[in-house]
Design an enzyme around this catalytic site. Structure first.
Site, PDB file in Angstrom:
ATOM      1  N   SER A  59       1.678  -9.492  -0.432  1.00 27.53           N
ATOM      2  CA  SER A  59       0.883  -8.209  -0.676  1.00 27.53           C
ATOM      3  C   SER A  59       1.563  -7.475   0.889  1.00 27.53           C
ATOM      4  O   SER A  59       1.841  -6.341   0.750  1.00 27.53           O
ATOM      5  CB  SER A  59      -0.246  -7.735  -0.749  1.00 27.53           C
ATOM      6  N   LYS A  75       0.574  -1.296  -0.109  1.00 27.80           N
ATOM      7  CA  LYS A  75      -0.028   0.068   0.138  1.00 27.80           C
ATOM      8  C   LYS A  75       1.062   0.956   0.161  1.00 27.80           C
ATOM      9  O   LYS A  75       0.587   2.319  -0.729  1.00 27.80           O
ATOM     10  CB  LYS A  75      -0.476  -0.023   1.484  1.00 27.80           C
ATOM     11  N   GLU A 128      -9.376   5.861   3.378  1.00 28.07           N
ATOM     12  CA  GLU A 128     -10.414   4.578   3.766  1.00 28.07           C
ATOM     13  C   GLU A 128      -9.572   3.818   3.661  1.00 28.07           C
ATOM     14  O   GLU A 128      -8.887   3.341   3.205  1.00 28.07           O
ATOM     15  CB  GLU A 128     -11.387   4.351   2.963  1.00 28.07           C
TER      16      GLU A 128
HETATM   17  C1  LIG Z   1      -1.755  -6.899   2.900  1.00 34.27           C
HETATM   18  C2  LIG Z   1      -2.380  -6.447   1.665  1.00 34.27           C
HETATM   19  N1  LIG Z   1      -2.815  -7.486   1.225  1.00 34.27           N
HETATM   20  C3  LIG Z   1      -3.851  -7.274   0.529  1.00 34.27           C
HETATM   21  C4  LIG Z   1      -4.870  -6.045  -0.041  1.00 34.27           C
HETATM   22  C5  LIG Z   1      -6.107  -5.773  -0.621  1.00 34.27           C
HETATM   23  O1  LIG Z   1      -5.763  -4.987  -1.241  1.00 34.27           O
HETATM   24  P1  LIG Z   1      -5.921  -5.097  -2.391  1.00 34.27           P
HETATM   25  O2  LIG Z   1      -6.999  -5.491  -3.184  1.00 34.27           O
HETATM   26  O3  LIG Z   1      -6.062  -3.820  -3.384  1.00 34.27           O
HETATM   27  O4  LIG Z   1      -3.907  -4.807  -3.042  1.00 34.27           O
HETATM   28  C6  LIG Z   1      -4.277  -5.503   1.935  1.00 34.27           C
HETATM   29  C7  LIG Z   1      -5.011  -4.110   1.553  1.00 34.27           C
HETATM   30  O5  LIG Z   1      -5.571  -3.735   3.058  1.00 34.27           O
HETATM   31  C8  LIG Z   1      -3.600  -5.900   2.435  1.00 34.27           C
HETATM   32  O6  LIG Z   1      -3.220  -5.046   3.473  1.00 34.27           O
END
Ligand SMILES: Cc1ncc(COP(=O)(O)O)c(C=O)c1O
Length: 399
Positions: A381, A92, A114
């Site tokens: 992620s 993020k 948000e």
């Molecule tokens: C660690 C992590 N992975 C994935 C996501 C999902 O978001 P996105 O689909 O936009 O990658 C989030 C959302 O808060 C997150 O904190």
């Protein structure tokens, strides 16, 4: 916000995307689009962004060969793109840094955001502190409970966390509230959207700010394996880590792209967030996309153990990639994700975020079914520190 009081054909992905917003924010979106186009053509902006991504966040993140997980699953060679090693612990920050710089460039003094899992809120609060902006983060009450540690982190960083009580107190409700707040203060505030969702130009802009994940992966895998991967896997809430990962591979038709949604307690129950598997086309938060909705167009409240995947919609570009067949979308249950989380902990010494554990669960299913010369890259992620208390409560502590 379902009212369509203005519509523009730009920013479409097939039937999806667009701009379904009240007249009051059309000018703000036009202004944003113009500022964004100018900024990405300005070497000084790109240089400052690259500097912060490198020196402040720690990019490039490693592409790590998960040797023990590979051995354990007995199939594809598995690589983890370590977005968890970014400053603040998730992908993020890539987008928050870029949008924060844009806010400053546009002369805004306040950012609003948000958040679901809290990682986008923490990233936004961090960037606001670094750039000297004030920051308000809207967060559902249920998410505040699940992600207490992140609420406190945001407060430590100087942000105000605004609790949202409506609906299920999760990401959809926080997003609706943030849009409402933005409409009433659009002249001085910049809305830092956390995923590839919302009205045009947000889905494109967030994707462009997240494509660094896929660009780096492409270069790293070419260096390490001298060829492109066979599979690229990423979890999908709104879809920003997946879109950032997929985008640089879209024209490489031999690279299979798999997005992983949250099946919660099962896609055949009423407790899941599997938007592509179970959704239908509709309008929410300024975009046309697949949504969990009933026959009257009312949103069906989503559910997932993972706050960041607990959203009833999906970014419009994913809806398009699904329609065109370029990407496949699978769904993974809470239990499968928790099992995968434990497996990554004990094989590789890495505690993934619950969101990322969904992508790992898909790898657990897929890797053993393919040959040992198959290359599979998965986007890790974020890190799981934020989820440890929740997992402790759910599973009754150490076993
Ligand atoms: C660690 C992590 N992975 C994935 C996501 C999902 O978001 P996105 O689909 O936009 O990658 C989030 C959302 O808060 C997150 O904190």
């Amino acid at each position: 916000m379902n009212t369509e009081t203005a519509y523009k054909s730009k920013g479409r992905f097939g039937a999806h995307g667009g701009r379904y917003v009240p007249e009051t924010i059309v000018n703000a979106l036009d202004e944003l689009e113009k500022a964004y186009q100018e900024a990405i053509g300005d070497p000084a902006f790109l240089e400052e962004l690259q500097y912060l991504l490198r020196e402040y966040s720690g990019r490039p993140t490693p592409l790590y060969y998960a040797e023990r997980l590979t051995e354990k699953l007995g199939g594809a060679r598995i690589y983890l793109k370590r977005e968890d090693l970014n400053h603040t612990g998730a992908h993020k920050i890539n987008n928050a840094l870029a949008q924060g710089l844009l806010a400053k460039r546009m002369g805004k003094t306040e950012i609003i955001a948000e958040t679901g899992a809290g990682q986008h809120g923490v990233a936004s609060a961090t960037v606001a502190a670094r750039l000297g902006l004030s920051c308000k983060v809207y967060m559902g009450e249920e998410d505040m409970r699940r992600q207490q540690l992140n609420v406190f982190r945001m407060q430590l960083l100087g942000a105000e966390v605004v609790p949202v009580k409506s609906g299920t107190g999760t990401l959809k409700d926080a997003t609706s509230e943030a849009i409402r707040a933005w409409v009433s203060s659009v002249d001085r505030t910049f809305y830092v959207i956390g995923s590839v969702v919302g009205p045009y130009p947000y889905p494109q802009m967030v994707r462009d700010f997240q494509r660094v994940i896929g660009d780096e992966t492409r270069e790293q895998i070419m260096r390490m394996e001298e060829r492109l991967p066979d599979y690229v896997v990423a979890c999908v809430g709104g879809g920003s880590n997946a879109m950032g990962m997929f985008y640089p591979f879209l024209d490489d038709v031999d690279v299979k792209l798999i997005g992983v949604e949250a099946a919660g307690q099962g896609v055949d129950t009423d407790k899941h967030a599997a938007t592509i598997a179970k959704g239908s086309r509709g309008v929410l938060h300024g975009m046309m996309t697949y949504l969990l909705q009933d026959e009257n167009g009312q949103i069906i409240e989503p559910y997932s153990v993972s706050a960041g995947l607990d959203y009833p919609g999906v970014g419009p570009e994913h809806a398009y990639l699904h329609d065109s067949g370029r990407a496949a979308y699978h769904a993974v249950t809470d239990d499968e994700a928790l099992e995968a989380l434990r497996l990554l902990c004990t094989t590789e010494g890495i505690i993934p975020a619950l969101e990322s554990a969904h992508a790992i669960a898909e790898v657990v299913k897929l890797a053993p079914t393919v040959s040992a010369d198959t290359i599979l890259v998965v986007c890790l992620s974020g890190r799981g520190d934020k989820d440890v208390t929740q997992i402790y409560e759910r599973e009754g502590g150490a076993q």
